[in-house]
Design a protein around this motif. Structure first.
Motif, PDB file in Angstrom:
ATOM      1  N   PRO A   1    -117.448  19.502 -35.128  1.00 15.02           N
ATOM      2  CA  PRO A   1    -116.576  18.527 -34.737  1.00 15.02           C
ATOM      3  C   PRO A   1    -117.364  17.301 -34.867  1.00 15.02           C
ATOM      4  CG  PRO A   1    -115.978  20.275 -33.323  1.00 15.02           C
ATOM      5  CD  PRO A   1    -117.235  20.441 -34.070  1.00 15.02           C
ATOM      6  N   LYS A   2    -117.023  16.022 -35.490  1.00 15.34           N
ATOM      7  CA  LYS A   2    -117.402  15.001 -35.731  1.00 15.34           C
ATOM      8  C   LYS A   2    -117.874  14.307 -34.155  1.00 15.34           C
ATOM      9  CE  LYS A   2    -117.060  10.255 -37.854  1.00 15.34           C
ATOM     10  NZ  LYS A   2    -116.254   9.497 -38.350  1.00 15.34           N
ATOM     11  N   GLY A   3    -117.033  14.663 -33.385  1.00 16.56           N
ATOM     12  CA  GLY A   3    -117.093  14.119 -31.854  1.00 16.56           C
ATOM     13  C   GLY A   3    -118.073  14.728 -31.275  1.00 16.56           C
ATOM     14  N   SER A   4    -118.697  15.990 -31.614  1.00 17.60           N
ATOM     15  CA  SER A   4    -119.707  16.684 -30.839  1.00 17.60           C
ATOM     16  C   SER A   4    -121.059  16.379 -31.320  1.00 17.60           C
ATOM     17  CB  SER A   4    -119.255  18.198 -30.530  1.00 17.60           C
ATOM     18  OG  SER A   4    -119.374  18.805 -31.903  1.00 17.60           O
ATOM     19  N   ILE A   5    -121.049  15.651 -32.714  1.00 23.17           N
ATOM     20  CA  ILE A   5    -122.540  15.632 -32.972  1.00 23.17           C
ATOM     21  C   ILE A   5    -123.144  14.739 -32.081  1.00 23.17           C
ATOM     22  CG2 ILE A   5    -123.840  14.415 -34.778  1.00 23.17           C
ATOM     23  CD1 ILE A   5    -121.494  14.917 -37.059  1.00 23.17           C
ATOM     24  N   GLY A   6    -122.909  13.710 -31.526  1.00 23.70           N
ATOM     25  CA  GLY A   6    -123.683  12.913 -30.619  1.00 23.70           C
ATOM     26  C   GLY A   6    -124.119  13.816 -29.387  1.00 23.70           C
TER      27      GLY A   6
ATOM     28  N   CYS B   1    -129.989  23.605 -33.979  1.00 22.65           N
ATOM     29  CA  CYS B   1    -130.850  22.326 -33.537  1.00 22.65           C
ATOM     30  C   CYS B   1    -131.467  21.834 -34.722  1.00 22.65           C
ATOM     31  CB  CYS B   1    -131.299  22.364 -32.124  1.00 22.65           C
ATOM     32  SG  CYS B   1    -130.439  22.161 -30.747  1.00 22.65           S
ATOM     33  N   ARG B   2    -132.226  22.596 -35.260  1.00 21.18           N
ATOM     34  CA  ARG B   2    -133.123  22.276 -36.406  1.00 21.18           C
ATOM     35  C   ARG B   2    -132.288  21.772 -37.506  1.00 21.18           C
ATOM     36  NH1 ARG B   2    -136.272  26.578 -36.762  1.00 21.18           N
ATOM     37  NH2 ARG B   2    -135.152  27.706 -38.250  1.00 21.18           N
ATOM     38  N   GLU B   3    -131.346  22.301 -37.753  1.00 17.42           N
ATOM     39  CA  GLU B   3    -130.575  22.021 -38.988  1.00 17.42           C
ATOM     40  C   GLU B   3    -129.950  20.538 -38.652  1.00 17.42           C
ATOM     41  OE1 GLU B   3    -127.283  24.230 -41.785  1.00 17.42           O
ATOM     42  OE2 GLU B   3    -128.310  25.353 -39.903  1.00 17.42           O
ATOM     43  N   LEU B   4    -129.398  20.552 -37.510  1.00 18.09           N
ATOM     44  CA  LEU B   4    -128.840  19.090 -37.068  1.00 18.09           C
ATOM     45  C   LEU B   4    -129.890  18.149 -37.281  1.00 18.09           C
ATOM     46  CD1 LEU B   4    -126.261  17.468 -36.414  1.00 18.09           C
ATOM     47  CD2 LEU B   4    -126.876  17.946 -33.970  1.00 18.09           C
ATOM     48  N   LEU B   5    -131.108  18.166 -36.401  1.00 13.79           N
ATOM     49  CA  LEU B   5    -131.915  16.995 -36.321  1.00 13.79           C
ATOM     50  C   LEU B   5    -132.483  16.818 -37.759  1.00 13.79           C
ATOM     51  CD1 LEU B   5    -133.795  17.796 -33.141  1.00 13.79           C
ATOM     52  CD2 LEU B   5    -131.943  16.174 -33.536  1.00 13.79           C
ATOM     53  N   THR B   6    -132.625  17.873 -38.654  1.00 13.57           N
ATOM     54  CA  THR B   6    -133.430  17.662 -39.913  1.00 13.57           C
ATOM     55  C   THR B   6    -132.290  16.869 -40.546  1.00 13.57           C
ATOM     56  OG1 THR B   6    -134.346  19.850 -39.662  1.00 13.57           O
ATOM     57  CG2 THR B   6    -133.965  18.709 -42.028  1.00 13.57           C
ATOM     58  N   ARG B   7    -131.041  17.131 -40.604  1.00 10.01           N
ATOM     59  CA  ARG B   7    -129.849  16.256 -41.324  1.00 10.01           C
ATOM     60  C   ARG B   7    -129.815  14.824 -40.785  1.00 10.01           C
ATOM     61  NH1 ARG B   7    -126.539  19.634 -44.888  1.00 10.01           N
ATOM     62  NH2 ARG B   7    -127.205  21.740 -44.535  1.00 10.01           N
ATOM     63  N   LEU B   8    -129.990  14.881 -39.557  1.00  6.79           N
ATOM     64  CA  LEU B   8    -129.734  13.517 -39.034  1.00  6.79           C
ATOM     65  C   LEU B   8    -130.954  12.471 -39.085  1.00  6.79           C
ATOM     66  CD1 LEU B   8    -128.107  14.267 -35.478  1.00  6.79           C
ATOM     67  CD2 LEU B   8    -126.968  12.846 -37.260  1.00  6.79           C
ATOM     68  N   PHE B   9    -132.165  13.100 -39.091  1.00 11.78           N
ATOM     69  CA  PHE B   9    -133.381  12.115 -38.877  1.00 11.78           C
ATOM     70  C   PHE B   9    -134.442  12.416 -40.216  1.00 11.78           C
ATOM     71  CE2 PHE B   9    -132.182  12.640 -34.569  1.00 11.78           C
ATOM     72  CZ  PHE B   9    -131.948  11.384 -34.292  1.00 11.78           C
ATOM     73  N   LEU B  10    -134.366  13.620 -40.755  1.00 14.02           N
ATOM     74  CA  LEU B  10    -135.435  13.906 -41.970  1.00 14.02           C
ATOM     75  C   LEU B  10    -134.721  13.667 -43.200  1.00 14.02           C
ATOM     76  CD1 LEU B  10    -137.316  16.670 -40.104  1.00 14.02           C
ATOM     77  CD2 LEU B  10    -137.857  14.138 -39.820  1.00 14.02           C
ATOM     78  N   ASP B  11    -133.542  13.714 -43.482  1.00 13.64           N
ATOM     79  CA  ASP B  11    -132.882  13.706 -44.814  1.00 13.64           C
ATOM     80  C   ASP B  11    -132.932  12.350 -45.541  1.00 13.64           C
ATOM     81  OD1 ASP B  11    -131.426  13.694 -47.156  1.00 13.64           O
ATOM     82  OD2 ASP B  11    -129.897  15.386 -46.054  1.00 13.64           O
ATOM     83  N   HIS B  12    -133.678  12.375 -46.565  1.00  9.66           N
ATOM     84  CA  HIS B  12    -133.877  11.005 -47.327  1.00  9.66           C
ATOM     85  C   HIS B  12    -132.578  10.512 -47.665  1.00  9.66           C
ATOM     86  CE1 HIS B  12    -137.788   9.783 -48.643  1.00  9.66           C
ATOM     87  NE2 HIS B  12    -138.285  11.293 -48.798  1.00  9.66           N
TER      88      HIS B  12
ATOM     89  N   ASP C   1    -119.662  12.181 -41.028  1.00  7.41           N
ATOM     90  CA  ASP C   1    -118.756  13.023 -41.659  1.00  7.41           C
ATOM     91  C   ASP C   1    -119.111  13.846 -42.494  1.00  7.41           C
ATOM     92  OD1 ASP C   1    -116.231  11.901 -40.808  1.00  7.41           O
ATOM     93  OD2 ASP C   1    -116.477  10.021 -42.278  1.00  7.41           O
ATOM     94  N   GLU C   2    -120.286  13.752 -43.525  1.00  9.20           N
ATOM     95  CA  GLU C   2    -121.040  14.679 -43.930  1.00  9.20           C
ATOM     96  C   GLU C   2    -121.570  15.981 -43.368  1.00  9.20           C
ATOM     97  OE1 GLU C   2    -122.497  12.069 -48.116  1.00  9.20           O
ATOM     98  OE2 GLU C   2    -123.137  11.503 -46.057  1.00  9.20           O
ATOM     99  N   ILE C   3    -122.445  15.351 -42.335  1.00  8.10           N
ATOM    100  CA  ILE C   3    -122.976  16.378 -41.603  1.00  8.10           C
ATOM    101  C   ILE C   3    -122.015  17.432 -40.880  1.00  8.10           C
ATOM    102  CG2 ILE C   3    -124.338  16.771 -39.443  1.00  8.10           C
ATOM    103  CD1 ILE C   3    -125.791  14.089 -40.199  1.00  8.10           C
ATOM    104  N   SER C   4    -120.747  16.682 -40.342  1.00  8.47           N
ATOM    105  CA  SER C   4    -119.912  17.472 -39.794  1.00  8.47           C
ATOM    106  C   SER C   4    -119.283  18.599 -40.692  1.00  8.47           C
ATOM    107  CB  SER C   4    -118.437  16.588 -39.449  1.00  8.47           C
ATOM    108  OG  SER C   4    -117.451  17.242 -39.152  1.00  8.47           O
ATOM    109  N   ALA C   5    -118.917  18.233 -42.011  1.00  5.33           N
ATOM    110  CA  ALA C   5    -118.573  18.991 -43.069  1.00  5.33           C
ATOM    111  C   ALA C   5    -119.583  20.065 -42.970  1.00  5.33           C
ATOM    112  CB  ALA C   5    -118.052  18.238 -44.247  1.00  5.33           C
TER     113      ALA C   5
END
Ligand SMILES: [Zn+2]
Lengths: 204, 203
Positions: free
Chosen positions: A176-181, A150-161, A167-171
């Protein structure tokens, strides 16, 4: 007064760092900067300044700190000193910009600027800024307590400059892209529960 | 039975700006609980935005770290913030016997004048119940033709601002609801050195 505790117990206290700086220890200064830069930046950010202006404020505040270290009576009050100084410097930047904008009536902040600044209705009071600082501090603690995924996902989604795309996060995360949301929603709920446990979350 | 807006719908509303269904939107209008949830999520979204925008880049960090060596080599304060003017009390109406007549509710209205190099600060302190109204005028003697507001702060003994107000372009300001007590004042100006009043007694 806000107390910024070192995030790990074996980190030196602010008092210790200030004393070592006064003895000329550049390493201690580096640690002081690393500890407080984000919180100094939060002041101009909270006033809606653009990234280059945020850096200018940081530069002036840390210069003032380097020059005034010997005048700081109680180093544990350093957060208060930094927020007060950052607010004054920020105020001057805003006034200068207003003056320049009055000379350039066609000035329009572009899309880039709108994306990288916080919309601000009025000038925050010193109390507003202390509340912001407190909330940022708790947010940092809350993020640290999240499950790693969770920390990794939220960091990439919200805290990354760089604000990476789905797509980039999924990779990067092998998700899977569809489960990011849905995963994001679950992680945000988890974060909210942690923040409530830390005494933040309620509006007021 | 009330069906609240689901957490996922609220999250999509706040974090993706997705419209709610008509029924959910109607419920949100009338339900204090759901509006509270929405407000908390919006606050969290703002906190996350502030965190992202506040994260210093490596270049900024490196510049801040380099400042230490620069100041060590050249300790004299170079920038204006450190170079403050000290304004001292030069006139007080309470020391003028003929002016002591204006009283209301025990406390009297009084005026003071503080002066520094190129600037004067005129204050009028007026009782308002148990509190005071402080009106001020910042007068710059040699006006360079730049009219700009100033930031006036009354600080506690730790130097933390208790009251903070912006003057108008002519230097006029007013602070309402000031607790009597001992303060410092700090006046930040756009185009000139800040002015400090080390002791400002509000009685
Ligand atoms: Zn509801």
């Amino acid at each position: 007064m806000i107390q910024l505790r070192p995030s790990h117990q074996d980190e030196p206290s602010t008092t210790n760092l200030v004393h070592r700086c006064l003895q000329g220890d550049a390493n201690a200064w580096g640690q002081l900067v690393a500890r407080y830069a984000r919180l100094v930046h939060a002041v101009p950010v909270r006033h809606g300044l653009a990234p280059h202006e945020v850096d200018d404020v940081g530069q002036e505040v840390f210069l003032a700190l380097a020059q005034n270290l010997h005048t700081i009576d109680d180093p544990e009050r350093l957060p208060g000193w930094l927020v007060t100084t950052a607010r004054r410097v920020t105020w001057r930047v805003i006034q200068r910009r207003r003056h320049e904008e009055s000379l350039d009536q066609f000035a329009d902040s572009g899309e880039e600027e709108r994306r990288t600044t916080l919309p601000v209705a009025r000038m925050p009071t010193p109390e507003d800024l202390l509340v912001t600082w407190g909330r940022q501090e708790v947010l940092t603690q809350g993020m640290a307590r999240l499950q790693p995924r969770c920390r990794e996902l939220l960091t990439r989604l919200f805290l990354d400059h760089d604000e990476p795309s789905y797509d980039e996060i999924s990779a990067a995360l092998g998700l899977p892209k569809g489960s990011i949301g849905p995963t994001r929603n679950r992680c945000l709920q988890q974060l909210r529960t942690i923040l409530e446990g830390l005494g933040v979350g309620a509006v007021g | 039975m009330t069906v609240h807006v689901s957490p996922d719908e609220l999250l999509s509303l706040v974090f993706d700006a997705t419209d709610l269904s008509a029924a959910a939107a109607h419920h949100l209008e009338t339900c204090a609980h759901c509006r509270q949830q929405e407000a908390e999520l919006r606050l969290l979204a703002t906190d996350l935005t502030i965190a992202r925008l506040s994260e210093p880049g490596p270049a900024a960090l490196a510049r801040y770290q380099a400042l230490f060596a620069q100041v060590q080599q050249q300790p004299a304060p170079l920038q204006r913030l450190a170079n403050r003017l000290r304004a001292v009390l030069t006139w007080d109406s309470r020391q003028q016997p003929l002016l002591q007549g204006v009283r209301s509710g025990g406390a009297a209205v009084y005026r003071q004048l503080y002066a520094a190099e190129d600037v004067e600060l005129e204050l009028m302190v007026e009782p308002a119940g148990s509190l005071r109204r402080v009106e001020g005028d910042l007068i710059v003697e040699m006006d360079a033709g730049v009219d700009a507001p100033a930031l006036v702060e009354l600080l506690d003994s730790h130097g933390e601002p208790v009251y903070s107000v912006e003057t108008d372009a002519d230097g006029i300001f007013r602070i309402e609801g000031v607790q009597p007590g001992r303060y410092q004042a700090m006046i930040t100006r756009v185009h000139a050195a800040p002015i400090e009043v080390t002791t400002l007694e509000i009685v």
